[in-house]
Design a protein around this motif. Sequence first.
Motif, PDB file in Angstrom:
ATOM      1  N   GLU A 200      61.207  92.271  78.436  1.00  0.00           N
ATOM      2  CA  GLU A 200      62.484  92.958  78.520  1.00  0.00           C
ATOM      3  C   GLU A 200      63.641  92.004  78.239  1.00  0.00           C
ATOM      4  O   GLU A 200      63.577  90.816  78.547  1.00  0.00           O
ATOM      5  CB  GLU A 200      62.680  93.584  79.910  1.00  0.00           C
ATOM      6  N   GLY A 202      67.744  91.087  78.767  1.00  0.00           N
ATOM      7  CA  GLY A 202      68.811  91.274  79.737  1.00  0.00           C
ATOM      8  C   GLY A 202      70.042  91.889  79.103  1.00  0.00           C
ATOM      9  O   GLY A 202      70.058  92.199  77.900  1.00  0.00           O
ATOM     10  N   PRO A 203      71.094  92.081  79.873  1.00  0.00           N
ATOM     11  CA  PRO A 203      72.333  92.644  79.318  1.00  0.00           C
ATOM     12  C   PRO A 203      72.971  91.688  78.317  1.00  0.00           C
ATOM     13  O   PRO A 203      72.791  90.475  78.401  1.00  0.00           O
ATOM     14  CB  PRO A 203      73.220  92.823  80.560  1.00  0.00           C
ATOM     15  N   ARG A 241      59.069  88.341  87.997  1.00  0.00           N
ATOM     16  CA  ARG A 241      60.159  88.367  87.031  1.00  0.00           C
ATOM     17  C   ARG A 241      61.470  87.962  87.692  1.00  0.00           C
ATOM     18  O   ARG A 241      61.804  88.443  88.784  1.00  0.00           O
ATOM     19  CB  ARG A 241      60.280  89.761  86.423  1.00  0.00           C
ATOM     20  N   PRO A 243      65.040  88.540  88.157  1.00  0.00           N
ATOM     21  CA  PRO A 243      65.844  89.732  87.844  1.00  0.00           C
ATOM     22  C   PRO A 243      67.175  89.391  87.185  1.00  0.00           C
ATOM     23  O   PRO A 243      67.755  88.318  87.404  1.00  0.00           O
ATOM     24  CB  PRO A 243      66.056  90.369  89.222  1.00  0.00           C
ATOM     25  N   SER A 246      71.650  92.575  89.604  1.00  0.00           N
ATOM     26  CA  SER A 246      71.240  93.281  90.821  1.00  0.00           C
ATOM     27  C   SER A 246      70.024  94.172  90.614  1.00  0.00           C
ATOM     28  O   SER A 246      69.722  94.999  91.468  1.00  0.00           O
ATOM     29  CB  SER A 246      72.411  94.126  91.340  1.00  0.00           C
ATOM     30  N   GLU A 247      69.337  94.031  89.487  1.00  0.00           N
ATOM     31  CA  GLU A 247      68.185  94.896  89.246  1.00  0.00           C
ATOM     32  C   GLU A 247      67.033  94.559  90.190  1.00  0.00           C
ATOM     33  O   GLU A 247      67.027  93.535  90.865  1.00  0.00           O
ATOM     34  CB  GLU A 247      67.723  94.785  87.793  1.00  0.00           C
ATOM     35  N   SER A 248      66.034  95.428  90.213  1.00  0.00           N
ATOM     36  CA  SER A 248      64.902  95.271  91.117  1.00  0.00           C
ATOM     37  C   SER A 248      64.065  94.047  90.760  1.00  0.00           C
ATOM     38  O   SER A 248      64.021  93.613  89.607  1.00  0.00           O
ATOM     39  CB  SER A 248      64.021  96.521  91.076  1.00  0.00           C
ATOM     40  N   ARG A 249      63.390  93.506  91.757  1.00  0.00           N
ATOM     41  CA  ARG A 249      62.520  92.352  91.583  1.00  0.00           C
ATOM     42  C   ARG A 249      61.091  92.844  91.456  1.00  0.00           C
ATOM     43  O   ARG A 249      60.601  93.593  92.302  1.00  0.00           O
ATOM     44  CB  ARG A 249      62.657  91.407  92.775  1.00  0.00           C
ATOM     45  N   TYR A 250      60.409  92.425  90.400  1.00  0.00           N
ATOM     46  CA  TYR A 250      59.052  92.880  90.146  1.00  0.00           C
ATOM     47  C   TYR A 250      58.083  91.709  90.285  1.00  0.00           C
ATOM     48  O   TYR A 250      58.343  90.601  89.802  1.00  0.00           O
ATOM     49  CB  TYR A 250      58.923  93.485  88.748  1.00  0.00           C
ATOM     50  N   TYR A 325      57.022 101.494  87.268  1.00  0.00           N
ATOM     51  CA  TYR A 325      56.969 100.336  86.374  1.00  0.00           C
ATOM     52  C   TYR A 325      56.270  99.166  87.055  1.00  0.00           C
ATOM     53  O   TYR A 325      56.399  98.946  88.266  1.00  0.00           O
ATOM     54  CB  TYR A 325      58.385  99.933  85.969  1.00  0.00           C
TER      55      TYR A 325
END
Length: 443
Positions: A200, A202-203, A241, A243, A246-250, A325
Amino acid sequence: MRWLVLAGLWVGFSGVRAQEADSTRWWDRDLLDFSGDGAEVLVNPFMDLRIGGGSNGTVFENNRGARFEAVIDGEWRVRGTLQERQGAADPLTSYWAHATSDLQAGTVALPGWGRAKWIDRTSYQPGTPLRFDASRATTTLERQVERLEFRAGLDHQHEGSGRGSAFWSRNAAPLPFVGLSRKGAKWHAGGWVGSAIGSERGPLGATAESLYARQRVSRVGVGMHGSERWSTDVLWYRMARVPFGSESRYVRHWGGVQGAFSRGPFSGYFGVSMDWAACFRADGSPRWMGEILNVNWHRPNSLFWAEWHRARAGSASSIRLDGSYQLPLLHSATPLAHFWGDGVSTLSCGWSAKFFTHWSVRTQFEQVIPHRNSGNIGPENTWSSTKVSIMTLSCARTLSTHWPIALVAEIQYVEGHEPSLENAPYFGSITHSVGLSHKIHGR
């Protein structure tokens, strides 16, 4: 990461003096020898130059670079490579690269290299030679004290003695790592931590192109062994991953067991991978992710081997059965375990032999069998009639045993199916090539 290799070169070259050339012919000695008091530093070229053609177009390989090896104070060992590679890939590499590519993002990867530049992306047709441009650097720093070994650098992390791996394969791209292992009389333990590149982005920030996600990887293994005849391990891998904002931590866990044996002319290896965390989830994800079995028959001048390798459907994907996910088991767009990703089985065998002093021949056959993907991965994990067949025959004549360099002639046949198109017809491609080869670490 080229600075890692340059740093290794600087460590090896500092404080040593170049030796005067002796009377040995230049092709029978190392190209550059910077050895001196307390250090041995050698630099040699690397190349794999080939050209050929076939039913679907011209193929060529222009892979060149340099490798260095250094031993400092008889304790520290440093080795590394710098490589540049361009070409029109052979049928197997072209088919694999296109089958595992991201057409929407326009990215392509090479086995053992990671993401590369896809030169003919807009005009590429499945079955034709895929044009690419890639580069990579590897380096490893090692020291062994009694039964304790330290390793760090940027390199591959192949797990097991099979040609493939149920956990982490040499077909995945190199990654930076640091590791430590300990070996006792009847037991051994070890592990490493590293940094992988995710799928993925990032922004979009200050740069013109957003960066891929970073993933922290950990590996721990403990096992038993008896002399040089057998060995077993229990393995645990963890990938987390980093993050974006503030996205989720996987986090992803997997591992399994592996073992190896050797008796007389026979040797073998098996591995079983599983999802250690599946028993704590209620989404029905499979605990059993795949298996591998490799057997070898060694003779004085020949080797025969056979290998079965399966990755169950959904074992490496990014979506669980409940639709949530999870981290895909990829690093720099290359599958970590099975060469073709998940939902695939392969049955391969090969034979290699040496004749006289300088001649050798090698042949290999592989059958790739995709599985049906369905809502229930357990009992519905059956084979379909869609298959890929690969046959390779090569003959090499060693020209120099010191570097070494060989003149190679090869014939490769691939009969495949385009996985992105349902009910697409098979295509067949046969290619012949000749060239000079001096490969490193068999990759």
